[in-house]
Design an enzyme around this catalytic site. Sequence first.
Site, PDB file in Angstrom:
ATOM      1  CG  ASP A  24      -2.080   0.959   1.230  1.00 44.89           C
ATOM      2  OD1 ASP A  24      -2.289   1.344  -0.104  1.00 44.89           O
ATOM      3  OD2 ASP A  24      -2.889   1.158   2.084  1.00 44.89           O
ATOM      4  N   GLY A  25       0.486   2.343  -0.571  1.00 44.92           N
ATOM      5  CA  GLY A  25       0.888   3.554  -0.519  1.00 44.92           C
ATOM      6  C   GLY A  25       1.351   4.204  -1.944  1.00 44.92           C
ATOM      7  CD1 TRP A  29       7.187   6.827  -3.080  1.00 51.92           C
ATOM      8  CD2 TRP A  29       6.671   6.747  -5.018  1.00 51.92           C
ATOM      9  NE1 TRP A  29       8.430   6.952  -3.890  1.00 51.92           N
ATOM     10  CE2 TRP A  29       8.079   7.157  -5.005  1.00 51.92           C
ATOM     11  CE3 TRP A  29       6.141   7.108  -6.435  1.00 51.92           C
ATOM     12  CZ2 TRP A  29       8.960   7.149  -6.288  1.00 51.92           C
ATOM     13  CZ3 TRP A  29       6.709   7.126  -7.745  1.00 51.92           C
ATOM     14  CH2 TRP A  29       8.405   7.204  -7.557  1.00 51.92           C
ATOM     15  CG  HIS A  41      -0.375   2.070  -9.332  1.00 48.24           C
ATOM     16  ND1 HIS A  41      -0.697   1.517  -7.899  1.00 48.24           N
ATOM     17  CD2 HIS A  41      -1.536   2.700  -9.733  1.00 48.24           C
ATOM     18  CE1 HIS A  41      -1.567   2.097  -7.555  1.00 48.24           C
ATOM     19  NE2 HIS A  41      -2.388   2.734  -8.446  1.00 48.24           N
ATOM     20  CB  SER A  69      -8.802  -5.313  -2.802  1.00 48.50           C
ATOM     21  OG  SER A  69      -9.410  -3.758  -3.202  1.00 48.50           O
ATOM     22  CD  GLU A  71     -13.234  -4.933  -1.130  1.00 42.11           C
ATOM     23  OE1 GLU A  71     -12.088  -5.211  -1.472  1.00 42.11           O
ATOM     24  OE2 GLU A  71     -14.114  -5.554  -0.714  1.00 42.11           O
ATOM     25  CD1 TRP A  73     -12.842  -5.721  -8.961  1.00 37.12           C
ATOM     26  CD2 TRP A  73     -12.322  -5.127 -11.017  1.00 37.12           C
ATOM     27  NE1 TRP A  73     -12.070  -6.937  -9.796  1.00 37.12           N
ATOM     28  CE2 TRP A  73     -11.871  -6.188 -10.825  1.00 37.12           C
ATOM     29  CE3 TRP A  73     -11.934  -4.235 -12.337  1.00 37.12           C
ATOM     30  CZ2 TRP A  73     -11.126  -6.868 -12.140  1.00 37.12           C
ATOM     31  CZ3 TRP A  73     -11.451  -4.829 -13.208  1.00 37.12           C
ATOM     32  CH2 TRP A  73     -10.883  -6.187 -13.005  1.00 37.12           C
ATOM     33  NE  ARG A  75      -7.829   1.933  -5.346  1.00 39.60           N
ATOM     34  CZ  ARG A  75      -6.543   2.326  -4.801  1.00 39.60           C
ATOM     35  NH1 ARG A  75      -5.417   2.327  -5.812  1.00 39.60           N
ATOM     36  NH2 ARG A  75      -6.342   1.846  -3.668  1.00 39.60           N
ATOM     37  CG  LEU A 135       9.187 -17.174  -3.388  1.00 41.28           C
ATOM     38  CD1 LEU A 135       9.114 -17.321  -2.082  1.00 41.28           C
ATOM     39  CD2 LEU A 135       9.603 -15.946  -3.918  1.00 41.28           C
ATOM     40  NE  ARG A 198      -7.640   1.291   5.456  1.00 43.29           N
ATOM     41  CZ  ARG A 198      -7.315   2.572   5.613  1.00 43.29           C
ATOM     42  NH1 ARG A 198      -7.651   2.963   6.780  1.00 43.29           N
ATOM     43  NH2 ARG A 198      -7.382   3.236   4.663  1.00 43.29           N
TER      44      ARG A 198
HETATM   45  C1  IPE Z   1      -5.431  -2.722   0.019  1.00 45.56           C
HETATM   46  O1  IPE Z   1      -5.152  -1.398  -0.312  1.00 45.56           O
HETATM   47  C2  IPE Z   1      -5.574  -3.488  -1.125  1.00 45.56           C
HETATM   48  C3  IPE Z   1      -4.153  -3.713  -1.985  1.00 45.56           C
HETATM   49  C4  IPE Z   1      -3.085  -3.326  -1.300  1.00 45.56           C
HETATM   50  C5  IPE Z   1      -4.125  -4.373  -3.120  1.00 45.56           C
HETATM   51  P1  IPE Z   1      -6.147  -0.110  -0.258  1.00 45.56           P
HETATM   52  O2  IPE Z   1      -5.357   0.946  -0.534  1.00 45.56           O
HETATM   53  O3  IPE Z   1      -7.233  -0.434  -1.627  1.00 45.56           O
HETATM   54  O4  IPE Z   1      -7.074  -0.476   1.027  1.00 45.56           O
HETATM   55  P2  IPE Z   1      -7.884   0.776   1.621  1.00 45.56           P
HETATM   56  O5  IPE Z   1      -8.686   1.350   0.689  1.00 45.56           O
HETATM   57  O6  IPE Z   1      -6.900   1.766   2.060  1.00 45.56           O
HETATM   58  O7  IPE Z   1      -8.229   0.229   3.025  1.00 45.56           O
HETATM   59  C1  IPE Z   2      -1.586   0.114  -3.157  1.00 46.53           C
HETATM   60  O1  IPE Z   2      -1.491   1.525  -3.232  1.00 46.53           O
HETATM   61  C2  IPE Z   2      -1.737  -0.384  -4.664  1.00 46.53           C
HETATM   62  C3  IPE Z   2      -3.251  -0.801  -4.808  1.00 46.53           C
HETATM   63  C4  IPE Z   2      -4.227  -0.735  -3.754  1.00 46.53           C
HETATM   64  C5  IPE Z   2      -3.633  -1.204  -6.029  1.00 46.53           C
HETATM   65  P1  IPE Z   2      -2.508   2.464  -3.263  1.00 46.53           P
HETATM   66  O2  IPE Z   2      -3.050   2.812  -4.704  1.00 46.53           O
HETATM   67  O3  IPE Z   2      -3.813   2.159  -2.421  1.00 46.53           O
HETATM   68  O4  IPE Z   2      -2.088   3.924  -2.938  1.00 46.53           O
HETATM   69  P2  IPE Z   2      -2.546   5.078  -1.500  1.00 46.53           P
HETATM   70  O5  IPE Z   2      -2.826   3.986  -0.658  1.00 46.53           O
HETATM   71  O6  IPE Z   2      -3.553   5.788  -2.371  1.00 46.53           O
HETATM   72  O7  IPE Z   2      -1.384   5.904  -1.377  1.00 46.53           O
HETATM   73 MG    MG Z   3      -4.065   2.490  -0.481  1.00 48.15          MG
END
Ligand code: IPE
Ligand code: IPE
Ligand code: MG
Length: 247
Positions: A24-25, A29, A41, A69, A71, A73, A75, A135, A198
């Site tokens: 995540d993040g 970034w 990404h 995830s 969820e 979808w 975006r 692996l 979370r």
């Molecule tokens: C969780 O991250 C899903 C993945 C890392 C693929 P999200 O960024 O979608 O989660 P929330 O929305 O912050 O909970």
């Molecule tokens: C994780 O990064 C990658 C996916 C969930 C696909 P995010 O896209 O959720 O990045 P933030 O949370 O918005 O920083």
């Molecule tokens: Mg995120």
Amino acid sequence: MASEHLKQLLLDGPVPEHVAVIMDGNGRWARARGLPRYRGHMAGMKAVREVVEGAIEARIPILTLFAFSQENWNRPTREVSALMRLLQLYVARERDELVRQGVRVRVHGDLDRLAAGPRAAIDEIQAATAGGTVLRLNLMISYGSRAEITRAARLLAERVRAGELQPDEITEATFAAELYTADLPDPDLLIRTSGEQRISNFMLWQIAYAELYMTPVLWPEFRREHLFAAIHDFQKRERRFGRVTTG
Ligand code: IPE
Ligand code: IPE
Ligand code: MG
């Protein structure tokens, strides 16, 4: 430095058999650099390579990465398309190296929702790496844990209806056998990057007794050193599984 840390890890005790990562993040970034989200990404691909190589170096046999995830979808279409293109780019770029490294890739999730291009990339990477023994790399894509659990319940109900199974034969073991992770041990260590505290619908059944490690590092900046630090932390934990320890 990196190798010192690694040596210490291998000396300090058992490494987890199965590490799962909520990557995540990426968006934050990119935003911090004034870049569009997809650039985050893209940068995250390097972190995937790092964590795969780090897992091999640390002799972790199973690595599971949450890549997209159910969820996600929801975006904007542009971002979803960029992520799907990136999956295809990842396969094209990394396939030969993954084969060379002995990585066996499996992809789990509701893959029927994917378009033909990404589906083909998944088939290709799974077929190309099927012989890997170093692996096991599980990519969770279009994955939601509640959907996975509901699917398992449905599959069991169908087996009961077909007369293959009695209701009292539904146990934790027969249930777990219908999950995508049927042939895998539960994760010992769950890492989440970007500081969020979370689970976001990830492997709810399987992480019942996983050790949790949340780090503020944003996924595109995650390097094998961060993985080693997480394992080191894991080695200091006392896993009790509800029991008491003597002494
Ligand atoms: C969780 O991250 C899903 C993945 C890392 C693929 P999200 O960024 O979608 O989660 P929330 O929305 O912050 O909970
Ligand atoms: C994780 O990064 C990658 C996916 C969930 C696909 P995010 O896209 O959720 O990045 P933030 O949370 O918005 O920083
Ligand atoms: Mg995120």
